[in-house]
Design a protein around this motif. Sequence first.
Motif, short mmCIF file in Angstrom:
data_model
loop_
_atom_site.label_atom_id
_atom_site.label_comp_id
_atom_site.label_asym_id
_atom_site.label_seq_id
_atom_site.Cartn_x
_atom_site.Cartn_y
_atom_site.Cartn_z
N GLN A 13 82.47 50.58 -12.33
CA GLN A 13 82.93 50.84 -13.68
C GLN A 13 83.06 49.52 -14.45
O GLN A 13 83.58 48.54 -13.92
N PRO A 14 82.61 49.48 -15.70
CA PRO A 14 82.79 48.26 -16.49
C PRO A 14 84.26 48.06 -16.84
O PRO A 14 85.02 49.03 -16.95
N PRO A 15 84.70 46.82 -17.00
CA PRO A 15 86.10 46.57 -17.38
C PRO A 15 86.53 47.34 -18.63
O PRO A 15 87.69 47.72 -18.75
N TRP B 31 91.19 53.42 -20.38
CA TRP B 31 92.13 54.31 -19.69
C TRP B 31 93.56 53.78 -19.78
O TRP B 31 94.50 54.56 -19.90
N VAL B 32 93.71 52.49 -19.74
CA VAL B 32 95.04 51.89 -19.90
C VAL B 32 95.61 52.27 -21.27
O VAL B 32 96.79 52.64 -21.40
N PHE C 269 97.66 53.70 -12.09
CA PHE C 269 96.43 54.25 -11.53
C PHE C 269 96.23 53.76 -10.10
O PHE C 269 96.40 52.57 -9.82
N ALA C 270 95.86 54.66 -9.22
CA ALA C 270 95.24 54.25 -7.95
C ALA C 270 93.74 54.21 -8.19
O ALA C 270 93.22 54.92 -9.05
N GLY D 145 95.51 45.70 -15.37
CA GLY D 145 96.73 44.95 -15.64
C GLY D 145 97.92 45.50 -14.88
O GLY D 145 97.85 45.78 -13.67
N ASP D 146 99.04 45.71 -15.59
CA ASP D 146 100.27 46.20 -14.97
C ASP D 146 100.15 47.64 -14.49
O ASP D 146 101.02 48.12 -13.75
N LYS D 147 99.10 48.34 -14.89
CA LYS D 147 98.94 49.73 -14.46
C LYS D 147 98.09 49.85 -13.19
O LYS D 147 97.74 50.94 -12.79
N GLN D 148 97.79 48.71 -12.58
CA GLN D 148 97.06 48.70 -11.31
C GLN D 148 97.97 49.13 -10.17
O GLN D 148 99.00 48.51 -9.92
N GLY D 149 97.61 50.21 -9.50
CA GLY D 149 98.32 50.67 -8.32
C GLY D 149 97.51 50.38 -7.07
O GLY D 149 96.69 49.46 -7.05
#
Length: 237
Positions: free
Chosen positions: A48-50, A56-57, A66-67, A97-101
Amino acid sequence: MIRIGTSGWRYPEWRDGFYRSVPQRRWLGHLAEHVRTIEINSSFYRLQPPSNYRKWVAETPPDFVFAVKGPKLVTHVKRLRDVEDPLKTFFESLALGDKQGPIIWQLPPSLRFDHAVLRDFLAMLPPGRHALEPRHESFRSDTYFDLLRAHNVAHVVSDAPTFPCIEAVTADFAYVRLHGHDELYISSYSDQQLDEWAEKIHGWDRDTYVYFDNTMHGAAPRNALDLMARSTSPARR
């Protein structure tokens, strides 16, 4: 901290149920208003591209997580061997970012436990939360559990009719995937089954991520909301 959600969100089968009257461009935001986490599946099939991650963020609440499912190039094509370059490419693409699980690594059913291969793979993973979902009975081994504990990697507790459910907690967090107990990706979980999973989750007494993958007939969001209600009931607060 218990986060409960679904494995993916782009399911036409949900259109007449959970997504009724919701335009497709709003599906992610709508689901994220009801659950605290979602597992990104598209990263398994292709890089997936950044820009996708950043989109999604932007569509999810501030406290959302998000996982991310690791690429099948690593797990299914190369089968964890010689994966330095695809791992580097994958991790460089992430922009949550901070939503990285957690990163979830789903192994193919034909892949047997090999201590040396898994040891070398785990040593290549960057810092952060990682979870491993094996689908072969040979992973039901103290040697496997000890290896995960040494790297603080969570064994994924999976519930499905077609591969073994190995219940073990091997990290400072737990990870659960509920694929449908009777029919893979289809069957809904009963009240009794949800009660049992709620008891297990609270018994582990650690951060836990739970994803319903029984998506094909629309049971996943309903089951996720029902388990969330059990996890936040007054008796459990």
